[in-house]
Each structure stands twice: as structure tokens, then as C-alpha cells.
Motif scaffolding. Structure first.
Motif, PDB file in Angstrom:
ATOM      1  N   THR A 122       0.834  -1.205   0.000  1.00 27.65           N
ATOM      2  CA  THR A 122       0.000   0.000   0.000  1.00 27.65           C
ATOM      3  C   THR A 122       0.864   1.248   0.000  1.00 27.65           C
ATOM      4  OG1 THR A 122      -1.718  -1.174   1.237  1.00 27.65           O
ATOM      5  CG2 THR A 122      -1.844   1.215   1.215  1.00 27.65           C
ATOM      6  N   LEU A 123       1.923   1.236   0.772  1.00 27.44           N
ATOM      7  CA  LEU A 123       2.820   2.395   0.825  1.00 27.44           C
ATOM      8  C   LEU A 123       3.481   2.627  -0.537  1.00 27.44           C
ATOM      9  CD1 LEU A 123       4.396   1.832   4.350  1.00 27.44           C
ATOM     10  CD2 LEU A 123       3.243   3.929   3.605  1.00 27.44           C
ATOM     11  N   ARG A 124       3.890   1.569  -1.191  1.00 28.79           N
ATOM     12  CA  ARG A 124       4.510   1.724  -2.512  1.00 28.79           C
ATOM     13  C   ARG A 124       3.521   2.297  -3.532  1.00 28.79           C
ATOM     14  NH1 ARG A 124       9.480  -0.677  -2.968  1.00 28.79           N
ATOM     15  NH2 ARG A 124       9.970  -2.386  -1.530  1.00 28.79           N
ATOM     16  N   LYS A 125       2.284   1.817  -3.497  1.00 28.64           N
ATOM     17  CA  LYS A 125       1.296   2.236  -4.489  1.00 28.64           C
ATOM     18  C   LYS A 125       0.827   3.663  -4.269  1.00 28.64           C
ATOM     19  CE  LYS A 125      -0.667  -2.378  -5.354  1.00 28.64           C
ATOM     20  NZ  LYS A 125      -1.863  -3.238  -5.171  1.00 28.64           N
ATOM     21  N   SER A 126       0.753   4.080  -3.016  1.00 26.40           N
ATOM     22  CA  SER A 126       0.081   5.345  -2.717  1.00 26.40           C
ATOM     23  C   SER A 126       1.012   6.526  -2.543  1.00 26.40           C
ATOM     24  CB  SER A 126      -0.763   5.189  -1.446  1.00 26.40           C
ATOM     25  OG  SER A 126       0.043   4.877  -0.334  1.00 26.40           O
ATOM     26  N   THR A 127       2.324   6.307  -2.705  1.00 24.91           N
ATOM     27  CA  THR A 127       3.251   7.395  -2.421  1.00 24.91           C
ATOM     28  C   THR A 127       3.828   8.055  -3.667  1.00 24.91           C
ATOM     29  OG1 THR A 127       4.944   5.694  -2.093  1.00 24.91           O
ATOM     30  CG2 THR A 127       3.910   6.612  -0.128  1.00 24.91           C
ATOM     31  N   GLY A 128       3.396   7.659  -4.840  1.00 27.33           N
ATOM     32  CA  GLY A 128       3.755   8.384  -6.058  1.00 27.33           C
ATOM     33  C   GLY A 128       5.231   8.369  -6.361  1.00 27.33           C
ATOM     34  N   ASP A 129       5.956   9.425  -5.938  1.00 21.66           N
ATOM     35  CA  ASP A 129       7.354   9.617  -6.304  1.00 21.66           C
ATOM     36  C   ASP A 129       8.306   8.733  -5.512  1.00 21.66           C
ATOM     37  OD1 ASP A 129       6.850  11.615  -8.204  1.00 21.66           O
ATOM     38  OD2 ASP A 129       6.599  13.100  -6.628  1.00 21.66           O
ATOM     39  N   CYS A 130       7.806   7.847  -4.687  1.00 14.02           N
ATOM     40  CA  CYS A 130       8.646   7.083  -3.766  1.00 14.02           C
ATOM     41  C   CYS A 130       8.689   5.610  -4.138  1.00 14.02           C
ATOM     42  CB  CYS A 130       8.106   7.240  -2.348  1.00 14.02           C
ATOM     43  SG  CYS A 130       9.387   7.406  -1.103  1.00 14.02           S
TER      44      CYS A 130
END
Length: 328
Positions: free
Chosen positions: A269-277
Motif C-alpha cells: 500500500t505504501l509503494r502504491k500510494s506514495t507516487g514519487d517514492c
């Protein structure tokens, strides 16, 4: 009778009005002084001194703060410790990082968020958001960011200063003096080696408390998602790498998280929702060494001194690897 009449209906009201006026004027004069109530307030005051250009900025909740506030995890040119507690959440972590970047002449190479997964699921509410966010981060851009994130004061909380002397006068006066006085600093010592670890018994957390944590639902909160997206945008413009380090958890809870893919799901979820990260890096302290249930004094926090020192040494080694990594 006339004297009592004059006292009750003339002199007393006049005295109260005078005290109220003096309190309001004093509060107005001190309105921009920082409050000093808790470690987060003191951290912001300390950040007003000379800028720190360390290679790694360390963010995180109280599990990591326990270690980082007691022991040196690296030199001052290597590590800037901006850990707090869960109460300010990822919103507080973002705003601390932005203040640090604004004062630094050289951006960090790495930003490490060493925290429990619950830190990313937390949403500040009620009095907590007032005490640890709204009354702490008072700059216009910070207030605007929190308003956009839905972090606002509940209702009209204004009161005359005479009814809030501690918050509007005393705390700010202490903060003003604290900011003006020179602050001698005692360097932290490195965490010692080969310290005996606490065994079963003593102040260890109960099995039922750890079980409750094990089955608790952990999902990325909207405020944390927004904060992480902003941190990842900063990582692109400031050219630093973002690391998320899962802090120690009771062995039985961590085992269930692995079985149910709780951490993997949160990472996705963190990978998908953080855009530039997209190149965010994850690591898990629990895979480097075991933290048995009896290592904890409550479901979240390690016992002292032994297990806290063990985590300090582990985290120090993890941060050293970041520092030793090749420069891009």
C-alpha cells in the motif's frame, strides 16, 4: 454593609477586569513564543539552533525514541534524531522533516522512518491533535497543510487568557526563556555492548495485552498516506532515499503479521500510494534478531535497559550501512 457592597460590586469586578486585561495583554505579547510541555515542544526549540547537515535524518515513534534519546546512534554529522511519539503521527514526522530541510544547507542522503506499523495506521484525534500538532506546528504553511488533511480544532476553543494561564502564558513564558538561554549539551554515549537482557518476569507485558496487539487491524491511515506522499515528493526534489524500518515487536505478534502478510500488505500500500517514492526501501529489525514477548514492558515498548540497548545497537548498525552506501 456599604463596604461589602463596594467590595462585591465595584472593587472586586474592577480587580478581576484588571487581571483579565493584564493576562490578555501578556498572552498577546507571548503569542508567538513556543510552548514547552513535552519532548516534541523541546525538540522544536532545539531545532532553532545551528543547522544540522547530517547524512541521515531519523524519524519514528516512541519505540525508536526510547533508543535514540538515550544513546548515540552515530555522530552528529551522521545522524539527526527527529524521533517523537505516536501522538503526532506521520503528520508530525513530515512537518519536522520540512523544518529540518528548511534550515539545512545540505540535504540528507537518507531519511529513515523507524517505527511500528501502527504508526502508519494512526490518525490524531481529539485533544491529542491539539496538544501534539495544532498547538505545536503553528506556522501558516503547517496550519494550511493540516487543514487540508482534515486536522482542525474541534469547535471554537478560544477562551480568555485568564482562564487558560498555563497554556497561553506560563508555557509560552517558559518556552521563551528556554529558547533564549544557552543550552549546554551533553553528548550521548554509544550504546554499551554485552548488556544482560531482561528475562521472564519482572515488568514484562502480559500475554493478553500482546495478543490484543497481534490481532489488531493495521491499515495505512489517510493522514499517514498524505504525509508519506509529501515525504516521497521531497525525496525526489532533495535527492534522498526513504527507508522504512519496522521497529521491534513481540515475537508472537510479528509471527502472526508474517503469516497474515500484514507487513507485506502495508508495504504494498505504501509503494502504491506514495507516487514519487517507488524506490522506497523496507527493512525489518525483527528479521535481524528476535525480540521475545518478555522483552517488552507493554505491548509496544522494550524493557530497559537491556532490550532497549539491544535495539540501539541493532539500529546503529542499520544506520551505519545507510551511511556507508555509495553516493548516487
Amino acid at each position: 454593609m456599604d463596604n461589602w457592597f463596594l467590595f462585591l460590586f465595584l472593587r472586586l469586578p474592577m480587580a478581576l477586569a484588571l487581571f483579565a486585561a493584564v493576562a490578555e495583554i501578556t498572552a498577546f505579547i507571548l503569542r508567538d513564543a513556543p510552548e514547552v510541555r513535552h519532548p516534541l515542544d523541546r525538540l522544536l526549540v532545539s531545532m532553532q539552533s545551528s543547522p544540522n547537515n547530517a547524512e541521515v535524518v531519523l524519524l519514528g515513534d516512541s519505540v525508536t525514541q526510547d533508543a535514540a534519546s538515550q544513546y548515540a546512534l552515530g555522530s552528529e554529522t551522521q545522524i539527526t534524531n527527529l524521533t517523537t511519539n505516536q501522538a503526532s503521527g506521520m503528520t508530525g514526522a513530515l512537518l519536522l522533516l520540512k523544518r529540518h530541510l528548511a534550515r539545512s544547507t545540505t540535504p540528507p542522503r537518507h531519511v529513515a522512518i523507524a517505527a511500528t506499523p501502527e504508526f502508519f495506521a494512526y490518525t490524531p484525534r481529539g485533544a491529542t491533535k491539539d496538544v501534539y500538532l495544532l498547538s505545536v506546528f503553528r506556522r501558516a504553511d503547517e496550519q494550511d497543510y493540516m487543514a487540508e488533511a482534515g486536522i482542525v480544532t474541534d469547535g471554537n476553543s478560544w477562551k480568555p487568557a485568564i482562564l487558560e494561564p498555563e497554556r497561553r502564558i506560563f508555557n509560552r513564558a517558559v518556552g521563551l526563556v528556554h529558547g533564549l538561554l544557552p543550552k549546554p549539551r551533553t553528548p550521548l554515549a554509544q550504546p554499551p555492548q554485552d548488556v544482560p537482557l531482561e528475562t521472564r518476569g519482572g515488568n514484562m507485558a502480559s500475554t493478553s495485552m500482546i495478543e490484543q496487539r497481534s490481532v489488531k487491524r493495521i491499515e495505512l491511515s489517510e493522514t499517514a498516506r498524505r504525509a508519506m506522499k509529501s515525504i516521497c515528493a521531497l525525496s525526489k526534489t532533495q535527492a534522498f532515499t526513504v527507508h522504512i524500518v519496522w521497529a521491534p515487536a513481540p515475537e508472537s505478534a510479528h509471527r502472526l503479521w508474517l503469516e497474515h502478510e500484514t507487513l507485506r500488505s502495508l508495504e504494498r500500500t505504501l509503494r502504491k500510494s506514495t507516487g514519487d517514492c517507488r524506490n522506497i526501501r523496507f527493512s525489518d529489525s525483527n528479521l535481524l534478531r528476535s525480540f521475545p514477548d518478555h522483552a517488552f514492558r507493554d505491548p509496544d515498548h522494550l524493557r530497559r535497559p537491556g532490550w532497549t540497548i539491544a535495539y540501539s545497537n541493532l539500529l546503529r548498525d542499520m544506520l551505519a550501512e545507510m551511511i556507508a552506501s555509495p553516493k548516487n
